[in-house]
Design a protein around this motif. Structure first.
Motif, short mmCIF file in Angstrom:
data_model
loop_
_atom_site.label_atom_id
_atom_site.label_comp_id
_atom_site.label_asym_id
_atom_site.label_seq_id
_atom_site.Cartn_x
_atom_site.Cartn_y
_atom_site.Cartn_z
N TRP A 56 -0.25 -15.94 -24.27
CA TRP A 56 0.56 -14.74 -24.52
C TRP A 56 1.48 -14.95 -25.72
O TRP A 56 1.58 -14.09 -26.59
CB TRP A 56 1.36 -14.41 -23.26
N ARG A 60 1.47 -13.04 -29.23
CA ARG A 60 2.67 -12.30 -29.62
C ARG A 60 3.20 -12.73 -30.98
O ARG A 60 3.65 -11.90 -31.75
CB ARG A 60 3.74 -12.48 -28.56
N ARG A 113 1.66 -6.75 -27.00
CA ARG A 113 3.07 -6.72 -26.58
C ARG A 113 3.27 -6.21 -25.15
O ARG A 113 4.16 -5.42 -24.86
CB ARG A 113 3.90 -5.92 -27.56
N VAL A 114 2.41 -6.70 -24.25
CA VAL A 114 2.59 -6.38 -22.83
C VAL A 114 3.92 -6.99 -22.38
O VAL A 114 4.25 -8.12 -22.73
CB VAL A 114 1.42 -6.96 -21.99
N ASN A 115 4.66 -6.24 -21.61
CA ASN A 115 5.95 -6.67 -21.09
C ASN A 115 5.82 -8.03 -20.41
O ASN A 115 4.92 -8.25 -19.59
CB ASN A 115 6.46 -5.62 -20.10
N PHE A 116 6.76 -8.94 -20.74
CA PHE A 116 6.73 -10.30 -20.21
C PHE A 116 6.72 -10.32 -18.68
O PHE A 116 5.94 -11.05 -18.06
CB PHE A 116 7.92 -11.09 -20.75
N VAL A 118 5.84 -7.98 -16.47
CA VAL A 118 4.56 -7.45 -15.96
C VAL A 118 3.47 -8.49 -16.13
O VAL A 118 2.68 -8.75 -15.21
CB VAL A 118 4.19 -6.13 -16.68
#
Length: 142
Positions: A56, A60, A113-116, A118
């Motif tokens: 991730w 990012r 950029r998926v929420n950390f 989540v």
């Protein structure tokens, strides 16, 4: 203690670009005796989830290096993960445990950029679920 550390290392490496079989290490340690099965599950889940977190972070922050030879994912891996995310969204992270596609999915979560929070919840559920099944199989429950 060295068994738990070895399992953590195997699980961590298995979630990164390095080919490694943490399931075999987990099953072996649980069958050998002398290890608490709940701790084995927790250590494997933690190691594998943190390994996915590396993907991730790479997605990012390091995407601008994607043309470098050392970069961990090929262009077609990124495109496949992007298409997967376009179709299934963050719920695809529940498949982060699947060999071959799991690493690109976690990487794509970073560059999309998926929420950390989540990311961590869904990946931990996926990784923990897989290791629960491995332990159940190793002990003849399934």
């Amino acid at each position: 203690m060295s068994g738990y550390l070895g399992l953590f290392t195997a699980a961590f490496l298995a979630a990164t670009i390095l080919p490694f079989s943490s399931e075999a290490v987990l099953a072996g340690l649980s069958s050998a005796g002398g290890f608490d099965v709940l701790w084995l599950w927790a250590v494997a889940t933690l190691g594998n989830t943190l390994g996915a977190l590396v993907n991730w972070v790479l997605g990012r922050w390091c995407l601008h290096w994607q043309d470098r030879k050392w970069f961990p994912f090929q262009s077609d891996d990124l495109q496949k993960a992007d298409r997967w995310f376009a179709k299934w969204g963050v719920w695809s992270l529940l498949l982060s445990w699947v060999p071959i596609i799991g690493d690109p999915i976690t990487f794509a979560a970073g560059f999309l950029r998926v929420n950390f929070g989540v990311f961590m919840v869904l990946v931990t559920l996926a990784k923990g679920g897989r290791y629960a099944v491995v332990l159940a199989l190793a002990h003849g429950f399934l």
